[in-house]
Design an enzyme around this catalytic site. Structure first.
Site, PDB file in Angstrom:
ATOM      1  N   THR A  95       0.782  -1.224  -0.063  1.00 34.84           N
ATOM      2  CA  THR A  95      -0.002  -0.144   0.078  1.00 34.84           C
ATOM      3  C   THR A  95       0.789   1.060   0.057  1.00 34.84           C
ATOM      4  OG1 THR A  95      -1.754  -1.319   1.088  1.00 34.84           O
ATOM      5  CG2 THR A  95      -1.911   1.115   1.144  1.00 34.84           C
ATOM      6  N   MET A 133      -9.236   2.527  -4.322  1.00 38.66           N
ATOM      7  CA  MET A 133     -10.057   1.643  -3.727  1.00 38.66           C
ATOM      8  C   MET A 133      -9.662   0.975  -2.386  1.00 38.66           C
ATOM      9  SD  MET A 133     -13.179   0.309  -4.216  1.00 38.66           S
ATOM     10  CE  MET A 133     -13.439   0.344  -6.090  1.00 38.66           C
ATOM     11  N   LYS A 134      -8.323   0.586  -2.456  1.00 39.50           N
ATOM     12  CA  LYS A 134      -7.770   0.083  -1.114  1.00 39.50           C
ATOM     13  C   LYS A 134      -7.963   1.043  -0.061  1.00 39.50           C
ATOM     14  CE  LYS A 134      -5.344  -2.171   2.064  1.00 39.50           C
ATOM     15  NZ  LYS A 134      -4.136  -2.546   1.740  1.00 39.50           N
ATOM     16  N   LEU A 135      -7.693   2.282  -0.281  1.00 43.12           N
ATOM     17  CA  LEU A 135      -7.778   3.213   0.515  1.00 43.12           C
ATOM     18  C   LEU A 135      -9.149   3.726   1.150  1.00 43.12           C
ATOM     19  CD1 LEU A 135      -5.273   5.881  -0.470  1.00 43.12           C
ATOM     20  CD2 LEU A 135      -4.729   4.189   1.223  1.00 43.12           C
TER      21      LEU A 135
END
Length: 297
Positions: free
Chosen positions: A99, A173-175
């Site tokens: 990340t 999207m991950k955040l």
């Protein structure tokens, strides 16, 4: 059984080591490297080739999976900003599974393309337990043909893979997912502290939560850790603090309000300052307890 081309895997930390082991257990030919050599021992035992240095992995493998701690570690491994960069990425598919900020990933993608390489974002959602079980959720962004090629390769690591379009769609999207995860776990820690301060039975508190509509795989694991005061690491405080700051950076860039994440970032910073940086994220309850102690004094 060996199936397909040899894959490179760099970064055998809390998440990377079980992810690489799952690839080996599925029969994927693998060459690995890690800055701390002792982390490679389980992979060697599982049949992976351990590279003598990071350059050897790029020489022997065309597809490179990177599970690295931060942007600096990624640049160092790729030799970004040095003459080694072109040699390492040209003709390679670089798959970044850690990340980072979306802005960093966008720039890296452009630099790799300019060096005749291919870049795919593939951040994962989940902590060490689902990493060990091969039950992570993967988000992919990059060239469609590369994403389709990578799906079967990543299946031993991820129970589901989602196409998020072009870079930096997967990291954004991950955040967004992390925003929900971090605020949820922090809320659970505060709820447990509230229950404890009122003298409630913590086993009953856990049973009621686990029986209700808000229960999830995450909440069940974290409530057990809370009632047992088990702060052994799954997702570390420092990692969660880093992710909190990435969310806030992205929110500011998009002129987006982030009231809950502002509070969470402060609490995880306080927890880290207490020397709990290697503890599990649920140790944030100790920062909440410390605030209570200051109010009571």
């Amino acid at each position: 059984m060996q199936t397909g081309e040899q894959i490179g895997f760099i970064g055998l930390g809390t998440m990377g080591q079980p992810m690489a082991l799952n690839l080996r257990h599925a029969g994927r030919p693998l060459m690995v490297w890690n800055r701390t050599p002792e982390r490679t021992a389980p992979l060697r035992e599982a049949g992976a080739v351990v590279a003598a240095d990071v350059g050897e992995v790029f020489e022997q493998c065309n597809t490179m999976l990177l599970m690295l701690e931060n942007e600096g570690a990624t640049d160092a491994v790729l030799g970004r900003g040095t003459e080694a960069f072109m040699r390492r990425v040209a003709g390679h598919c670089i798959v970044s599974m850690g990340t980072t900020s979306a802005k960093y990933s966008q720039g890296l993608s452009q630099d790799i393309a300019a060096a005749n390489g291919r870049f795919v974002e593939a951040p994962v959602s989940g902590s060490r337990k689902p990493a060990v079980a091969g039950q992570l959720i993967g988000m992919l962004a990059g060239p469609p043909e590369e994403i389709e090629r990578l799906r079967p390769l990543l299946s031993p690591i991820c129970k589901q893979l989602f196409d998020c379009g072009t870079v930096p769609g997967a990291l954004q999207m991950k955040l967004a997912v992390n925003t929900f995860l971090i605020t949820m776990v922090t809320g659970l820690a505060e709820a447990a502290h509230f229950a404890a301060r009122h003298g409630l039975d913590m086993d009953s508190f856990a049973d009621i939560l686990n029986a209700g509509p808000m229960a999830s795989d995450v909440s069940r694991v974290k409530i057990d850790k809370l009632r047992n005061r088990d702060f052994s690491r799954q997702a570390g405080i420092s990692d969660v603090l880093k992710n909190s700051r990435l969310v806030l950076e992205a929110a500011r860039a998009a002129d987006t309000a982030s009231p809950l994440m502002n509070v969470c970032e402060a609490l995880y910073a306080e927890t880290e300052a207490m020397g709990r940086d290697e503890d599990d994220m649920i140790a944030v309850v100790q920062a909440i307890e410390a605030r209570t102690g200051r109010c009571a004094s």
